[in-house]
Design a protein around this motif. Structure first.
Motif, PDB file in Angstrom:
ATOM      1  N   VAL A   1       3.454  -6.132  -7.538  1.00 43.41           N
ATOM      2  CA  VAL A   1       2.753  -6.350  -6.119  1.00 43.41           C
ATOM      3  C   VAL A   1       1.333  -6.089  -6.644  1.00 43.41           C
ATOM      4  N   PRO A   2       0.609  -6.805  -6.806  1.00 44.40           N
ATOM      5  CA  PRO A   2      -1.034  -6.802  -6.967  1.00 44.40           C
ATOM      6  C   PRO A   2      -1.697  -6.222  -5.891  1.00 44.40           C
ATOM      7  N   LEU A   3      -2.446  -5.369  -5.818  1.00 42.59           N
ATOM      8  CA  LEU A   3      -3.048  -4.806  -4.687  1.00 42.59           C
ATOM      9  C   LEU A   3      -4.430  -5.870  -4.755  1.00 42.59           C
ATOM     10  N   PHE A   4      -5.089  -6.179  -6.105  1.00 49.60           N
ATOM     11  CA  PHE A   4      -6.056  -6.834  -6.102  1.00 49.60           C
ATOM     12  C   PHE A   4      -5.936  -7.924  -7.121  1.00 49.60           C
ATOM     13  N   ASP A   5      -6.696  -9.123  -6.846  1.00 50.70           N
ATOM     14  CA  ASP A   5      -6.740 -10.327  -7.881  1.00 50.70           C
ATOM     15  C   ASP A   5      -7.497  -9.876  -9.176  1.00 50.70           C
ATOM     16  N   ASP A   6      -8.521  -9.175  -8.875  1.00 47.95           N
ATOM     17  CA  ASP A   6      -9.519  -8.744  -9.870  1.00 47.95           C
ATOM     18  C   ASP A   6      -9.908  -7.267  -9.982  1.00 47.95           C
TER      19      ASP A   6
ATOM     20  N   ALA B   1     -10.365  -3.448  -0.361  1.00 49.37           N
ATOM     21  CA  ALA B   1      -9.075  -3.710  -0.273  1.00 49.37           C
ATOM     22  C   ALA B   1      -8.489  -3.405   1.051  1.00 49.37           C
ATOM     23  N   ILE B   2      -8.752  -2.248   1.829  1.00 49.90           N
ATOM     24  CA  ILE B   2      -8.600  -2.083   2.918  1.00 49.90           C
ATOM     25  C   ILE B   2      -8.652  -3.185   3.828  1.00 49.90           C
ATOM     26  N   ASP B   3      -9.669  -3.587   4.106  1.00 49.37           N
ATOM     27  CA  ASP B   3     -10.363  -4.695   4.895  1.00 49.37           C
ATOM     28  C   ASP B   3      -9.804  -6.140   4.418  1.00 49.37           C
ATOM     29  N   THR B   4      -9.637  -6.426   3.288  1.00 49.44           N
ATOM     30  CA  THR B   4      -9.162  -7.866   2.830  1.00 49.44           C
ATOM     31  C   THR B   4      -7.706  -7.987   2.204  1.00 49.44           C
ATOM     32  N   ARG B   5      -7.222  -6.790   1.850  1.00 51.54           N
ATOM     33  CA  ARG B   5      -6.005  -6.884   1.178  1.00 51.54           C
ATOM     34  C   ARG B   5      -4.714  -6.495   2.059  1.00 51.54           C
ATOM     35  N   GLY B   6      -4.936  -6.693   3.337  1.00 54.09           N
ATOM     36  CA  GLY B   6      -3.680  -6.407   4.331  1.00 54.09           C
ATOM     37  C   GLY B   6      -2.512  -6.806   4.030  1.00 54.09           C
ATOM     38  N   SER B   7      -2.117  -8.045   3.417  1.00 51.95           N
ATOM     39  CA  SER B   7      -0.983  -8.675   3.172  1.00 51.95           C
ATOM     40  C   SER B   7      -0.452  -8.055   1.947  1.00 51.95           C
TER      41      SER B   7
ATOM     42  N   SER C   1      -2.064   5.052  10.621  1.00 55.02           N
ATOM     43  CA  SER C   1      -0.924   4.380  11.330  1.00 55.02           C
ATOM     44  C   SER C   1      -1.213   3.104  11.908  1.00 55.02           C
ATOM     45  N   GLU C   2      -2.520   3.455  12.964  1.00 57.89           N
ATOM     46  CA  GLU C   2      -3.119   2.145  13.458  1.00 57.89           C
ATOM     47  C   GLU C   2      -3.741   1.327  12.642  1.00 57.89           C
ATOM     48  N   TYR C   3      -4.133   1.532  11.388  1.00 60.86           N
ATOM     49  CA  TYR C   3      -4.540   0.593  10.440  1.00 60.86           C
ATOM     50  C   TYR C   3      -3.278  -0.132   9.779  1.00 60.86           C
ATOM     51  N   LEU C   4      -2.300   0.672   9.591  1.00 59.18           N
ATOM     52  CA  LEU C   4      -0.768  -0.125   9.212  1.00 59.18           C
ATOM     53  C   LEU C   4      -0.538  -1.221  10.366  1.00 59.18           C
ATOM     54  N   GLU C   5      -0.516  -0.680  11.467  1.00 62.34           N
ATOM     55  CA  GLU C   5      -0.421  -1.681  12.589  1.00 62.34           C
ATOM     56  C   GLU C   5      -1.288  -2.933  12.541  1.00 62.34           C
ATOM     57  N   VAL C   6      -2.438  -2.781  12.418  1.00 64.29           N
ATOM     58  CA  VAL C   6      -3.280  -3.878  12.387  1.00 64.29           C
ATOM     59  C   VAL C   6      -2.959  -4.977  11.345  1.00 64.29           C
ATOM     60  N   ILE C   7      -2.614  -4.379  10.147  1.00 58.56           N
ATOM     61  CA  ILE C   7      -2.433  -5.312   9.189  1.00 58.56           C
ATOM     62  C   ILE C   7      -1.001  -5.906   9.258  1.00 58.56           C
ATOM     63  N   GLY C   8      -0.109  -5.568  10.251  1.00 65.55           N
ATOM     64  CA  GLY C   8       1.119  -6.175  10.459  1.00 65.55           C
ATOM     65  C   GLY C   8       2.312  -5.519   9.894  1.00 65.55           C
ATOM     66  N   LEU C   9       2.170  -4.188   9.316  1.00 63.52           N
ATOM     67  CA  LEU C   9       3.502  -3.589   8.868  1.00 63.52           C
ATOM     68  C   LEU C   9       4.300  -3.377   9.866  1.00 63.52           C
ATOM     69  N   PRO C  10       5.753  -3.982   9.736  1.00 63.50           N
ATOM     70  CA  PRO C  10       6.542  -3.835  10.732  1.00 63.50           C
ATOM     71  C   PRO C  10       7.111  -2.406  11.040  1.00 63.50           C
ATOM     72  N   LEU C  11       7.181  -1.969  12.388  1.00 60.95           N
ATOM     73  CA  LEU C  11       7.499  -0.583  12.732  1.00 60.95           C
ATOM     74  C   LEU C  11       8.488   0.301  12.115  1.00 60.95           C
TER      75      LEU C  11
ATOM     76  N   ALA D   1     -16.998   1.067  -1.490  1.00 57.86           N
ATOM     77  CA  ALA D   1     -16.943  -0.486  -1.060  1.00 57.86           C
ATOM     78  C   ALA D   1     -15.777  -1.238  -1.587  1.00 57.86           C
ATOM     79  N   PHE D   2     -15.479  -0.799  -3.002  1.00 52.50           N
ATOM     80  CA  PHE D   2     -14.368  -1.292  -3.473  1.00 52.50           C
ATOM     81  C   PHE D   2     -13.040  -1.060  -2.787  1.00 52.50           C
ATOM     82  N   TYR D   3     -12.781   0.243  -2.318  1.00 46.80           N
ATOM     83  CA  TYR D   3     -11.579   0.630  -1.595  1.00 46.80           C
ATOM     84  C   TYR D   3     -11.644   0.193  -0.078  1.00 46.80           C
ATOM     85  N   MET D   4     -12.779  -0.062   0.285  1.00 43.61           N
ATOM     86  CA  MET D   4     -12.764  -0.718   1.697  1.00 43.61           C
ATOM     87  C   MET D   4     -12.574  -2.215   1.750  1.00 43.61           C
TER      88      MET D   4
END
Length: 248
Positions: A86-91, A115-121, A225-235, A110-113
């Motif tokens: 399950v790749p976290l990043f494409d590049d 990932a946090i901001d754009t790789r939620g799925s 936990s709020e971040y995981l909720e924002v990106i849609g991880l099921p409860l 910047a790289f870590y953020m």
């Protein structure tokens, strides 16, 4: 029995257990449930069996398919352990990293953020894979066991409400374990005419980098936990992860 955070094996540098870190309420994460690692492509057969005996029941490789093809994960064909790529990043090339910028001028933050901001799925998929492990240990790895692996480890520890200073401590442990690996990466870069000075900075794991990342996540999302909720991880997956992290 005394537990060691670092699990030394032939063919890998940076396999570590997340067990023993304590939540803000003093609850310790059980040992032998969550392992973080660098690439496993050089493991000897005996070491693969040894990791299985240690309790590994699922391996999640966070590298890209190209990286996996170039350095195959031996657990992909190991019958007694489930495997997922399950790749976290494409590049994750030095060129991609060098283009990142952050308010504190730390390209790793910047790289870590990013990932946090754009790789939620992708993060949701990784966390769901981890949540699906009911028995034994899950091992997640990337190339050096520092960046992609470090992000997932920080999210798991944060979900367990482990204080930031302990998450930072866990992140910095990589530096002493991958000195030979860093030297190898730099030699490859040097042979290709790369900017080894800039690249060397990207191979570090300084505490302020993870501290700044955690602070930015908190400022932007409130909590892990709020971040995981924002990106849609099921409860249901969040609850499974918390149970595995905090229940004996």
């Amino acid at each position: 029995m005394s537990m060691s955070r670092h699990f030394p094996v032939q063919g890998a540098y940076n396999i570590r257990d997340l067990g023993g870190y304590k939540s803000a309420l003093g609850i310790a994460i059980p040992w032998r449930r969550f392992l973080r690692s660098d690439s496993l492509h050089r493991l000897a057969d005996g070491e693969i069996d040894r990791l299985h005996a240690f309790g590994v029941r699922k391996v999640i490789d966070l590298r890209t398919p190209d990286e996996l093809a170039q350095a195959p994960n031996p657990f992909a064909s190991y019958q007694n352990v489930q495997f997922a790529n399950v790749p976290l990043f494409d590049d994750l090339s030095p060129e991609a990293l060098s283009k990142t910028r952050s308010p504190d001028d730390d390209p790793l933050v910047a790289f870590y953020m990013a990932a946090i901001d754009t790789r939620g799925s992708a993060i949701c998929a990784i966390m769901a894979e981890i949540a699906g492990v009911e028995q034994g240990a899950v091992l997640f790895n990337c190339t050096a066991g520092k960046d992609r692996t470090g992000i997932i480890a920080a999210l798991l520890l944060g979900l367990a409400d482990v204080p930031h200073d302990q998450i930072v401590e866990d992140y910095t442990l990589t530096a002493d374990l991958i000195t030979d690996l860093v030297a190898e990466f730099l030699e490859i870069s040097r042979s290709r005419g790369g900017d080894t000075e800039s690249y060397a900075k990207l191979l570090q794991s300084p505490g302020p980098t993870m501290a700044s990342t955690l602070a930015q996540i908190q400022a932007k999302y409130g909590s892990i936990s709020e971040y995981l909720e924002v990106i849609g991880l099921p409860l249901s997956d969040v609850e499974k992860l918390r149970a595995r992290l905090l229940k004996p």
